[in-house]
Design an enzyme around this catalytic site. Structure first.
Site, PDB file in Angstrom:
ATOM      1  N   MET A 127     -17.963 -16.652   4.119  1.00 25.17           N
ATOM      2  CA  MET A 127     -17.995 -18.098   4.370  1.00 25.17           C
ATOM      3  C   MET A 127     -17.500 -18.071   5.904  1.00 25.17           C
ATOM      4  SD  MET A 127     -17.851 -20.431   0.984  1.00 25.17           S
ATOM      5  CE  MET A 127     -16.131 -20.165   0.929  1.00 25.17           C
ATOM      6  N   GLY A 128     -17.216 -16.923   6.380  1.00 27.29           N
ATOM      7  CA  GLY A 128     -16.679 -16.847   7.751  1.00 27.29           C
ATOM      8  C   GLY A 128     -15.276 -16.982   7.683  1.00 27.29           C
ATOM      9  N   ALA A 129     -14.430 -17.271   8.843  1.00 23.57           N
ATOM     10  CA  ALA A 129     -13.042 -17.054   8.910  1.00 23.57           C
ATOM     11  C   ALA A 129     -12.523 -15.748   8.317  1.00 23.57           C
ATOM     12  CB  ALA A 129     -12.256 -18.037   8.117  1.00 23.57           C
ATOM     13  N   LEU A 130     -13.297 -14.879   9.337  1.00 24.08           N
ATOM     14  CA  LEU A 130     -13.372 -13.424   8.925  1.00 24.08           C
ATOM     15  C   LEU A 130     -11.876 -12.804   9.241  1.00 24.08           C
ATOM     16  CD1 LEU A 130     -16.818 -12.254  10.270  1.00 24.08           C
ATOM     17  CD2 LEU A 130     -16.065 -13.108   7.989  1.00 24.08           C
ATOM     18  N   HIS A 190     -12.655  -8.887   4.876  1.00 23.96           N
ATOM     19  CA  HIS A 190     -14.141  -8.861   5.234  1.00 23.96           C
ATOM     20  C   HIS A 190     -14.700  -7.610   5.809  1.00 23.96           C
ATOM     21  CE1 HIS A 190     -13.119 -13.157   4.971  1.00 23.96           C
ATOM     22  NE2 HIS A 190     -14.181 -13.406   4.223  1.00 23.96           N
ATOM     23  N   GLN A 194     -20.043 -24.634  -3.912  1.00 24.92           N
ATOM     24  CA  GLN A 194     -19.097 -24.277  -4.730  1.00 24.92           C
ATOM     25  C   GLN A 194     -17.731 -24.757  -4.515  1.00 24.92           C
ATOM     26  OE1 GLN A 194     -19.707 -20.503  -2.392  1.00 24.92           O
ATOM     27  NE2 GLN A 194     -17.718 -20.038  -2.825  1.00 24.92           N
ATOM     28  N   SER A 216      -8.493 -15.843   4.069  1.00 25.52           N
ATOM     29  CA  SER A 216      -8.793 -16.732   5.284  1.00 25.52           C
ATOM     30  C   SER A 216      -7.550 -17.763   4.838  1.00 25.52           C
ATOM     31  CB  SER A 216      -9.839 -17.719   5.079  1.00 25.52           C
ATOM     32  OG  SER A 216     -11.195 -16.460   4.891  1.00 25.52           O
TER      33      SER A 216
HETATM   34  O1  PAF Z   1     -16.386 -14.985  -1.503  1.00 26.40           O
HETATM   35  C1  PAF Z   1     -17.087 -15.782  -0.781  1.00 26.40           C
HETATM   36  O2  PAF Z   1     -16.613 -15.987   0.265  1.00 26.40           O
HETATM   37  C2  PAF Z   1     -17.969 -16.989  -1.199  1.00 26.40           C
HETATM   38  O3  PAF Z   1     -17.578 -17.143  -2.517  1.00 26.40           O
HETATM   39  C3  PAF Z   1     -19.375 -16.272  -0.930  1.00 26.40           C
HETATM   40  C4  PAF Z   1     -19.670 -15.015  -1.902  1.00 26.40           C
HETATM   41  C5  PAF Z   1     -19.759 -16.025   0.515  1.00 26.40           C
HETATM   42  C6  PAF Z   1     -20.528 -17.315  -1.485  1.00 26.40           C
HETATM   43  O4  PAF Z   1     -20.486 -18.288  -0.570  1.00 26.40           O
END
Ligand code: PAF
Length: 297
Positions: free
Chosen positions: A43-46, A50, A74, A199
């Site tokens: 979901m970014g904000a790496l 990640h 989610q 994040s």
């Molecule tokens: O773990 C996450 O960052 C999220 O739940 C995912 C797997 C990218 C799904 O949106």
């Protein structure tokens, strides 16, 4: 044609793909050239956590795709969704020095041209721990991950063990839908203090961050007490120790079987036993886990 855009004039162009057909045609070309596809959904904000997944994907596959999409389905708390950092430019920059060859960054209308009404059923797996406190969360994860798998069609997908319950549920989903993808679990990456990378750590003050290190320290203490102390004694010790810190409040602490997530009552049970915790540090909700004891055959 690939929709490639340069985010900043001095930015080395990284392939950022916004639409599904462009990504699919790129992946088809790679597969025709005999390349295996590795996929890291994010979901970014790496952060370093990640990047370790991307590195592992680079070791195990030939062409690595990273998705960056803040998935609304989610989030059960709208303010959490609103506050979630969106840092595509910085993320793309970070990924330049990694084995990532393409970023898939769709917008909401691309991923959800109409509302996704699918209801998955993961039974107890989605009712315990995170599922208890974040109703609907794993259904949303399954919706987006299944869509992403359908688009990317990776040979292997890489998930961090920090989101341990998510990993178990994604594996269950792959089984239920008989998807041809191998799920690779990657170890938790920690800050020097032991705090699991997330994040959300960026939202902690320096003082909170320092105190949050107690979470991992306490999980390690719990591991040290196995099997001398009972499951119940260790559970009490963890909650009491964490809650004695004025910056921290435990939401749940469970010791579970790593395959079906049922509670462990005895160290003799022939299963891997994982301690899972969610803790509020101010308004920031942190999760962590640690294997306390391996299965003895
Ligand atoms: O773990 C996450 O960052 C999220 O739940 C995912 C797997 C990218 C799904 O949106």
């Amino acid at each position: 044609m690939i929709n490639l855009f340069t985010l900043h004039p001095d930015f080395l162009p990284m392939l950022v793909i916004k639409n599904i057909s462009d990504l699919k045609s790129l992946i088809r070309t790679q597969k025709e050239a005999g390349k295996t596809i590795g996929f890291v959904p994010t979901m970014g904000a790496l952060h370093a956590g990640h990047l370790s997944l991307v590195e592992e994907a680079g070791r195990q596959t030939d062409f690595v795709v990273v998705s960056i999409f803040v998935n609304p389905t989610q989030f059960n708390d709208p303010s959490d969704l609103e506050k979630y950092p969106r840092t595509l430019e910085a993320d793309a920059k970070l990924l330049e020095a990694s084995p990532c060859q393409a970023i898939f960054a769709p917008d909401i209308a691309t991923m959800y041209p109409k509302p996704d009404t699918r209801q998955f059923n993961f039974g107890e797996l989605e009712r315990v721990m995170e599922g208890r406190f974040r109703p609907g969360h794993f259904n949303g994860v399954a919706q987006v991950v299944s869509k992403l798998f359908d688009i990317v069609e990776p040979h292997k997908a890489f998930f961090g063990q920090k989101d341990f319950q998510q990993l178990v549920i994604v594996k269950a989903m792959v089984k239920q839908l008989t998807l041809p993808v191998e799920i690779i679990a990657c170890p938790i990456i920690r800050e020097e203090s032991g705090l699991a990378r997330s994040s959300r750590n960026e939202r902690l003050t320096a003082e909170q961050r320092e105190n949050a290190a107690l979470i991992y320290k306490t999980l390690c203490e719990a591991r040290n007490q196995v099997p001398g102390q009972s499951v119940k004694t260790i559970k009490n010790m963890v909650v009491e120790t964490i809650n004695a810190n004025p910056f921290l409040e435990t939401e749940y602490f469970e010791i579970v079987n790593d395959t079906d997530l049922t509670s462990v009552n005895d160290w003799d049970e022939p299963v891997n036993k994982v301690a899972c915790v969610a803790v509020f540090c101010g308004e920031v909700r942190l999760i962590d886990n640690l294997v306390l004891a391996e299965k003895i055959n």
